[in-house]
Design a protein around this motif. Structure first.
Motif, PDB file in Angstrom:
ATOM      1  N   GLN A 109      -4.882  -4.294   1.226  1.00  0.00           N
ATOM      2  CA  GLN A 109      -3.878  -4.775   0.285  1.00  0.00           C
ATOM      3  C   GLN A 109      -2.683  -3.822   0.240  1.00  0.00           C
ATOM      4  O   GLN A 109      -2.823  -2.630   0.539  1.00  0.00           O
ATOM      5  N   HIS A 148      -1.380  -1.772  -1.655  1.00  0.00           N
ATOM      6  CA  HIS A 148      -1.620  -1.023  -2.883  1.00  0.00           C
ATOM      7  C   HIS A 148      -1.491   0.475  -2.661  1.00  0.00           C
ATOM      8  O   HIS A 148      -1.964   1.011  -1.655  1.00  0.00           O
ATOM      9  N   ALA A 189      -9.960  -5.109  -5.662  1.00  0.00           N
ATOM     10  CA  ALA A 189      -9.289  -5.967  -4.691  1.00  0.00           C
ATOM     11  C   ALA A 189      -9.842  -5.787  -3.276  1.00  0.00           C
ATOM     12  O   ALA A 189      -9.221  -6.248  -2.311  1.00  0.00           O
ATOM     13  N   THR A 218      -7.753   0.324   2.149  1.00  0.00           N
ATOM     14  CA  THR A 218      -7.475  -1.027   1.658  1.00  0.00           C
ATOM     15  C   THR A 218      -6.574  -1.778   2.613  1.00  0.00           C
ATOM     16  O   THR A 218      -5.717  -1.183   3.276  1.00  0.00           O
TER      17      THR A 218
END
Length: 257
Positions: free
Chosen positions: A46, A48, A245, A44
């Motif tokens: 992001q 996260h 996401a 990812t």
């Protein structure tokens, strides 16, 4: 309760003199075992990290974990046991209503590696049906108790339509240790895209019980982890939220008895 391990587990982060060799081995394992892989991380962009909690629902531990997640603006995936769902169905639905993802951990905490593949498929299918009936929505993920699976049990799980999910770092929170020590362990290797193993309750092996449940505050541990992530510029999210996401599930082999 679960324990770390599995093919290729824990290799990528070693910093000793053999660290480079271990990293190369880990890369080979990852690239060569995706066909029989379990979800073990998320790729990812992001900020996260994936939070997962096993062994609930539990009226003490789950409630405390939910409060800590809400206070920290985090979400998580809860891998539940259907024998506990039967007793605490309201708490299960409360967990889902607060925006968390529900996944299956099994009917109880017996190792699936004790059963033949047909019985594994039957146990997982029946418990999935009970969970989805209680929840009112489909589930996608399955985590084998103790992380115990062989190639044959992996195939049996996949035959039910569920996908095995394991982990990277863990809080070792089946041990009764002070919260700061457990939080420090949880933060080891907890980087962007990692899947963290925690527990909102304690489930021993019914066939081979090993001891009393830990007494530390699981809510306090959750708060410490969420705060630790924030200090690193990260946010704890469920596996579903990480994928929604734009993340991509990373899969490689995990087999252990």
């Amino acid at each position: 309760m679960a324990a770390p391990g599995g093919v290729g587990a824990g290799l990528a982060g070693d910093a000793d003199s053999g660290g480079l060799v271990r990293k190369v081995i880990a890369a080979v394992v990852r690239s060569g075992t995706t066909v029989v892989g379990s979800v073990r991380a998320v790729r990812t962009e992001q900020p996260h990290a994936v939070l997962t909690f096993d062994d609930g629902p539990d009226p003490v531990g789950t409630e405390r974990v939910l409060s800590a997640l809400a206070a920290g603006g985090a979400s998580a995936t809860f891998f539940v046991l259907t024998e506990r769902v039967a007793r605490f169905g309201t708490l299960l639905r409360e967990t889902a209503a607060e925006g968390h993802e529900i996944a299956l951990h099994g009917p109880d905490h017996r190792r699936l590696t004790r059963f033949g593949p047909h019985e594994v498929a039957a146990r997982v299918t029946a418990s999935r049906r009970r969970l989805e009936d209680a929840l009112g929505t489909p589930v996608r993920w399955f985590r084998p108790p103790f992380g115990a699976q062989t190639p044959s049990t992996w195939r049996a799980i996949r035959s039910t339509g569920l996908e095995p999910v394991l982990w990277g770092p863990t809080a070792w929170d089946w041990l009764d240790e002070p919260v700061p020590a457990l939080a420090a362990r949880a933060m080891e290797g907890l980087t962007r895209g990692a899947i963290l193993l925690c527990h909102d309750s304690y489930a021993d092996d019914p066939d081979h019980p090993s001891g009393a449940a830990p007494t530390f505050d699981r809510g306090a541990l959750t708060s410490a982890v969420v705060d630790g992530l924030a200090d690193r510029g990260l946010r704890g999210v469920s596996l579903a939220d990480a994928l929604d996401a734009g993340g991509t599930a990373e899969r490689w082999a995990w087999f252990r008895r």
